[in-house]
Scaffold this active site. Structure first.
Site, short mmCIF file in Angstrom:
data_model
loop_
_atom_site.label_atom_id
_atom_site.label_comp_id
_atom_site.label_asym_id
_atom_site.label_seq_id
_atom_site.Cartn_x
_atom_site.Cartn_y
_atom_site.Cartn_z
N SER A 143 -95.70 1.63 5.22
CA SER A 143 -94.61 1.20 4.34
C SER A 143 -94.97 1.60 2.92
CB SER A 143 -94.44 -0.32 4.43
OG SER A 143 -93.64 -0.81 3.37
N TYR A 156 -97.65 -8.90 4.43
CA TYR A 156 -97.05 -7.61 4.79
C TYR A 156 -97.82 -6.46 4.13
CZ TYR A 156 -93.37 -4.16 5.71
OH TYR A 156 -92.67 -3.06 6.14
#
Length: 276
Positions: A143, A156
């Site tokens: 990401s 995350y």
């Protein structure tokens, strides 16, 4: 014949978002697909779409955190199809909340799916991908939060930074050990998927506002466009694939700002609140 035609392609997290878009695109290019997702109905819907394009498709319900199940799945698929040419480790989840407010269970969930899910998938399929020799390719989705950390996304970011390190080490090992397997790390920015709407939130987070802001202001890239960018990068055997203008801008910003970004992001967040 196209680059992907006839190749056996494994995609985890194929029930929605980028995983589904990759599957549909590859089905149209003649790939043989092994699709999995924890959501049985979702992966079945993807299978139907791919079969409608005339592709050979196998669909399975799979929890990538279940190591035994992933190993069994990889062996069964290899016995059915032979060497696996490409593996796309896409499955992922998200949690929003400060470290102080976040529950251990939610942090563990993100790490288990996003990091250990990748490790389980790669470890299970790597011998079969190596057997495919020059057509072997491992594609791991990190990401933009694997490039830059952000407040309220500590779990995350941690998982995606870990995925980035794992991917880069794996790439070096394949070269060092003389394997012909390519390894690509994918770094999407805001992609219009349901990951945030389906995510977990700490008690003081306003889930509806966060999801609405993501959909309206951050998620600028459609999953189909993301799949197109990823598949083009994989076809060119790129080490890094940045998905979306926001990902490219963040990558450039970090190269210039270095660790100083850690002081700039909180300032920017406070400023955005003031203007709102």
């Amino acid at each position: 014949m196209g680059y992907y035609s006839g190749r056996v392609v494994v995609i985890t997290g194929a029930g929605s978002g980028i995983g589904r878009a990759l599957a549909v695109d590859l089905a149209g290019q003649g790939a043989r697909l092994a699709l999995s997702d924890q959501n049985t109905d979702a992966v079945a819907a993807t299978v139907r779409r791919c079969e409608g394009a005339g592709a050979w498709v196998r669909g399975d319900t799979l929890d990538v955190t279940d190591r035994s199940a992933v190993l069994t799945y990889a062996q069964a698929l290899a016995e059915e199809s032979g060497p696996v040419d490409l593996v796309f480790a896409v499955a992922g989840v998200i949690h929003t909340g400060t470290v102080l407010d976040s529950e251990f269970e939610d942090i563990e969930h993100v790490i288990n799916v996003n990091f250990w899910g990748v490790v389980n998938t790669v470890k299970a399929f790597l011998p079969h991908v190596i057997a495919a020799k020059r057509s072997g390719h491992v594609v791991i989705v990190s990401s933009v939060f694997g490039i830059v950390a952000a407040p309220h996304y500590s779990a995350y970011s941690a998982s995606k930074f870990a995925v980035r390190g794992f991917t880069e080490a794996l790439r070096q090992e394949m070269v060092l050990d003389g394997h012909e397997v390519a390894v690509t790390g994918v770094y999407p920015g805001g992609v219009r998927t349901s990951i945030l709407r389906n995510g977990r939130f700490a008690s003081r987070e306003d889930a509806s506002v966060i999801a609405r802001t993501f959909d309206k202001k951050i998620a600028r890239t459609e999953p189909e466009k993301a799949a197109e960018i990823i598949l083009r990068g994989v076809r060119r055997r790129r080490a890094y694939v940045l998905v979306g203008m926001d990902a490219r801008l963040v990558s450039a910003f970090i190269r210039v700002a270095g660790s100083a970004y850690q002081g700039l992001l909180p300032w920017g967040r406070r400023l955005s609140r003031w203007w709102r």
